[in-house]
Design a protein around this motif. Structure first.
Motif, PDB file in Angstrom:
ATOM      1  N   LEU A 104       0.953  -1.208   0.049  1.00  0.00           N
ATOM      2  CA  LEU A 104       0.005   0.010  -0.024  1.00  0.00           C
ATOM      3  C   LEU A 104       0.744   1.186   0.046  1.00  0.00           C
ATOM      4  O   LEU A 104       0.290   2.390   0.171  1.00  0.00           O
ATOM      5  CB  LEU A 104      -1.015   0.125   1.237  1.00  0.00           C
ATOM      6  CG  LEU A 104      -2.032  -0.967   1.230  1.00  0.00           C
ATOM      7  CD1 LEU A 104      -2.837  -0.973   2.525  1.00  0.00           C
ATOM      8  CD2 LEU A 104      -2.693  -1.006   0.100  1.00  0.00           C
ATOM      9  N   CYS A 112      -2.939  -1.548  -7.612  1.00  0.00           N
ATOM     10  CA  CYS A 112      -3.758  -2.133  -6.657  1.00  0.00           C
ATOM     11  C   CYS A 112      -5.215  -2.682  -7.553  1.00  0.00           C
ATOM     12  O   CYS A 112      -5.355  -2.169  -8.553  1.00  0.00           O
ATOM     13  CB  CYS A 112      -4.187  -1.117  -5.523  1.00  0.00           C
ATOM     14  SG  CYS A 112      -2.793  -0.734  -4.541  1.00  0.00           S
ATOM     15  N   THR A 145      -2.171  -5.384  -5.504  1.00  0.00           N
ATOM     16  CA  THR A 145      -2.417  -5.492  -4.358  1.00  0.00           C
ATOM     17  C   THR A 145      -3.964  -5.551  -3.938  1.00  0.00           C
ATOM     18  O   THR A 145      -4.387  -4.637  -4.720  1.00  0.00           O
ATOM     19  CB  THR A 145      -2.202  -4.543  -3.163  1.00  0.00           C
ATOM     20  OG1 THR A 145      -0.538  -4.428  -3.320  1.00  0.00           O
ATOM     21  CG2 THR A 145      -2.772  -4.485  -1.819  1.00  0.00           C
ATOM     22  N   ILE A 148      -7.458  -4.919  -2.777  1.00  0.00           N
ATOM     23  CA  ILE A 148      -8.320  -4.013  -1.556  1.00  0.00           C
ATOM     24  C   ILE A 148      -9.611  -4.426  -2.049  1.00  0.00           C
ATOM     25  O   ILE A 148     -10.183  -3.906  -2.910  1.00  0.00           O
ATOM     26  CB  ILE A 148      -7.841  -2.671  -1.738  1.00  0.00           C
ATOM     27  CG1 ILE A 148      -6.555  -2.554  -1.860  1.00  0.00           C
ATOM     28  CG2 ILE A 148      -8.612  -1.923  -0.560  1.00  0.00           C
ATOM     29  CD1 ILE A 148      -6.029  -1.054  -2.062  1.00  0.00           C
ATOM     30  N   TYR A 208      -6.859  -6.074   3.326  1.00  0.00           N
ATOM     31  CA  TYR A 208      -6.955  -4.749   3.068  1.00  0.00           C
ATOM     32  C   TYR A 208      -8.626  -4.454   2.231  1.00  0.00           C
ATOM     33  O   TYR A 208      -9.087  -5.235   1.561  1.00  0.00           O
ATOM     34  CB  TYR A 208      -5.990  -4.068   2.132  1.00  0.00           C
ATOM     35  CG  TYR A 208      -4.679  -4.196   2.286  1.00  0.00           C
ATOM     36  CD1 TYR A 208      -4.314  -4.263   3.737  1.00  0.00           C
ATOM     37  CD2 TYR A 208      -3.586  -4.602   1.551  1.00  0.00           C
ATOM     38  CE1 TYR A 208      -2.860  -4.556   4.183  1.00  0.00           C
ATOM     39  CE2 TYR A 208      -2.281  -4.773   1.991  1.00  0.00           C
ATOM     40  CZ  TYR A 208      -1.911  -4.879   3.250  1.00  0.00           C
ATOM     41  OH  TYR A 208      -0.671  -4.994   3.548  1.00  0.00           O
ATOM     42  N   ARG A 212      -6.005  -3.151   7.020  1.00  0.00           N
ATOM     43  CA  ARG A 212      -5.961  -1.744   6.796  1.00  0.00           C
ATOM     44  C   ARG A 212      -7.071  -1.193   5.808  1.00  0.00           C
ATOM     45  O   ARG A 212      -7.662  -2.105   5.093  1.00  0.00           O
ATOM     46  CB  ARG A 212      -4.765  -1.353   5.851  1.00  0.00           C
ATOM     47  CG  ARG A 212      -3.172  -1.615   6.664  1.00  0.00           C
ATOM     48  CD  ARG A 212      -3.288  -0.589   7.904  1.00  0.00           C
ATOM     49  NE  ARG A 212      -2.152  -0.977   8.909  1.00  0.00           N
ATOM     50  CZ  ARG A 212      -1.098  -0.539   8.854  1.00  0.00           C
ATOM     51  NH1 ARG A 212      -0.824   0.371   7.668  1.00  0.00           N
ATOM     52  NH2 ARG A 212      -0.109  -0.992   9.607  1.00  0.00           N
ATOM     53  N   HIS A 256      -5.645   1.196  11.798  1.00  0.00           N
ATOM     54  CA  HIS A 256      -6.127   0.499  10.701  1.00  0.00           C
ATOM     55  C   HIS A 256      -6.108   1.483   9.476  1.00  0.00           C
ATOM     56  O   HIS A 256      -6.678   0.702   8.345  1.00  0.00           O
ATOM     57  CB  HIS A 256      -7.268  -0.296  11.125  1.00  0.00           C
ATOM     58  CG  HIS A 256      -6.995  -1.162  12.125  1.00  0.00           C
ATOM     59  ND1 HIS A 256      -7.808  -0.868  13.352  1.00  0.00           N
ATOM     60  CD2 HIS A 256      -6.597  -2.353  12.309  1.00  0.00           C
ATOM     61  CE1 HIS A 256      -7.462  -2.043  14.445  1.00  0.00           C
ATOM     62  NE2 HIS A 256      -6.693  -2.567  13.621  1.00  0.00           N
ATOM     63  N   ALA A 314      -5.696   3.447   6.095  1.00  0.00           N
ATOM     64  CA  ALA A 314      -4.559   3.367   4.834  1.00  0.00           C
ATOM     65  C   ALA A 314      -4.834   4.880   3.920  1.00  0.00           C
ATOM     66  O   ALA A 314      -3.980   5.221   3.586  1.00  0.00           O
ATOM     67  CB  ALA A 314      -4.867   2.407   3.964  1.00  0.00           C
TER      68      ALA A 314
END
Length: 560
Positions: free
Chosen positions: A90, A116, A169, A171, A217, A251, A275, A277
């Motif tokens: 992140l 992401c 990533t 999310i 996340y 997060r 937590h 982001a």
């Protein structure tokens, strides 16, 4: 095996949805026990906060105007606190691709080259039982590199060769607090869709993600105040203890997509600080929220055609500038809005013009200090990446470099609705009608991300379309006509245009199993209702998708 023809109860959860392949891998006894625990601890508070939303809306209707909260002034004025350091995966979020969690999109997103992927159970997903459960299967498989897909036409999709750490990533965006999941019932109450989406993904994947150098996340949608962020923080604490993983592993990036949340950005980060982001400028739902909350406050709060409400409008500039300032002051990432253009390779000239608009939009965001932004299509990843590469150079983000200390929080600037350039036109009314009906039809067939006129439409854009029509009718707004005249927007005139646009839609061709008749009923019922429905999707879900829906069987076999 679960029975396929009747509800069953396991570990306190009654499953009322039809049995799906691989359901047992997701709805395990331990996972259901976890879901039941979350529901019993937190559903009561969720319902209280939903009631608070209604109270706030009523106060606005009666003349109250939102402002920065005096009771949280000390949080805003204390310059010492920061959110937790950015988590693995992140730190660099310069381009995020968004999309539903169907199998094809999952593979395309993971191969897209974006930093992401917003894996969306919310506005770009139709919340059918099949979509929600299959989405959990798809994410579980993608994380473990066990996913492939063959389309009905025989085209094969598979992950490329890079490791998970080099892929986008993930999310996950769970559903908003207002949506129930009627197919999972605890103590006679339907579970919150948000708790189902969060709980199943977290339970099955948190430890595996940590093992692979990432973490669980989330994007948190439709948040209206810092108390709702506090509820999420409590859920995260309990969930991490349940699995025995360190606090702070989860997060969350909060979408600032309601006008009330715009006045509590720093408070929201504070409630989630261990937590947190970042924050995201969820532009479409934000516009919807302004219309929704101020729909009966007169012409000062009436917006022009949807196409005229751009990110350069004064109220939108104030919103994004204050968001970047709040994030960078507290060490969080500021993520920009959606580039919704869908490339059309058969029209190079139109394609080039649209890509230039995307480039200009992303250049503005990067120059304003955003750390990254969203795109809806893999072909837009290189354009957005190039823009942010030029601004970031060898940095991963702009948190330290672009603090926006020039921005002074300004409550009044957030509500300069009347300064938005543009006008209401007959073409704008027609476009809202056509796009709204086409989107709802797609949603009813199971596709919540619909390409219409080379733009990706989701539930938020459909909400803008129907809310504008409702407000224009009830404010007795004037629309500019194609012949140069003007006309008051009335329910009768809108009905005439609705009939004409629906006829044009049908003339363009009907497909087997289309849902246009149902879509017209849903959209017209929402846009022309005497009493404004809070969400377009709620009555549609109850009638067509929920376990109790009288039209539930009509949808069977038509999901796409």
């Amino acid at each position: 095996m679960y029975p396929t023809d009747q509800p069953i109860t396991l570990n306190g959860v009654t499953i009322t949805g039809p049995h799906l392949p691989r359901q047992e891998e997701i709805l395990t006894p331990d996972a259901l026990d976890f879901l039941a625990s979350l529901h019993r601890q937190f559903n009561g508070r969720r319902l209280e906060l939903l009631a608070k939303r209604e109270d706030t809306r009523q106060r606005i209707s009666e003349g109250w105007t939102p402002d920065f909260l005096p009771e949280t002034r000390t949080i805003r004025e204390d310059g010492s606190w920061r959110v937790a350091p950015l988590a693995p995966g992140l730190k660099d979020r310069r381009v995020e691709i968004t999309g539903p969690v169907d199998r094809k999109m999952t593979i395309n997103a993971m191969n897209s080259g974006a930093k992401c992927w917003l894996a969306d159970f919310e506005d770009s997903s139709s919340p059918s039982w099949e979509n929600m459960l299959n989405g959990q299967v798809n994410l579980r498989d993608a994380i473990r590199r066990q996913i492939d897909f063959t389309s009905p036409e025989g085209k094969e999709y598979a992950l490329g060769g890079v490791q998970l750490v080099d892929r986008p990533t993930i999310i996950v965006r769970p559903r908003g607090w207002h949506l129930d999941e009627d197919h999972l019932v605890v103590d006679g109450e339907p579970m919150a869709g948000a708790l189902v989406d969060f709980g199943l993904y977290f339970f099955h994947n948190a430890k595996e993600l940590l093992r692979r150098g990432r973490g669980p996340y989330f994007y948190l949608p439709k948040t209206e105040n810092h108390l709702e962020a506090r509820l999420w923080n409590c859920i995260f604490v309990v969930a991490q203890d349940h699995l025995g993983i360190p606090q702070g592993t989860v997060r969350a990036t909060v979408l600032i997509e309601t006008i009330t949340a715009a006045f509590e950005m720093e408070e929201i980060l504070y409630q989630l600080r261990n937590h947190a982001a970042g924050l995201n400028a969820g532009r479409w739902d934000y516009i919807f929220s302004i219309i929704k909350n101020f729909r009966d406050r007169g012409e000062a709060f009436v917006l022009p055609d949807r196409a005229d409400v751009t990110m350069t409008a004064p109220m939108m500039r104030a919103y994004t500038d204050q968001l970047v300032r709040a994030c960078h002051r507290r060490g969080a990432s500021a993520i920009g809005g959606m580039a919704a253009f869908i490339p059309n390779r058969r029209d190079p000239e139109a394609n080039a013009a649209a890509l230039e608009k995307v480039r200009a939009d992303k250049t503005r965001e990067a120059s304003d200090g955003f750390d990254g932004s969203w795109v809806a299509h893999p072909d837009l990843v290189p354009v957005a990446m190039e823009v942010f590469d030029e601004v970031l150079a060898d940095r991963q983000n702009q948190i330290r470099a672009n603090r926006r200390e020039d921005v002074i929080p300004d409550a009044a600037a957030l509500l300069t609705v009347s300064e938005t350039p543009g006008s209401i036109t007959e073409a704008g009314v027609r476009m809202n009608i056509e796009v709204g009906i086409r989107y709802v039809e797609s949603w009813l067939r199971g596709n919540g991300a619909a390409a219409i006129h080379n733009l990706m439409e989701d539930a938020a854009t459909a909400e803008i379309s129907r809310s504008q029509i409702w407000q224009w009718i009830n404010a007795e707004s004037s629309a500019e006509l194609a012949d140069g005249g003007t006309r008051t927007v009335t329910r009768e005139w809108v009905q005439e245009l609705m009939d004409e646009e629906f006829a044009r839609i049908l003339e363009s061709g009907r497909g087997e199993g289309d849902r246009f008749d149902d879509a017209l009923e849903v959209f017209a019922g929402s846009a022309q209702a005497e009493e404004y429905p809070d969400f377009l999707t709620l009555p549609a879900y109850r009638k067509f998708l929920s376990a109790q829906a009288p039209a539930r069987q009509a949808l069977a076999g038509t999901s796409v």
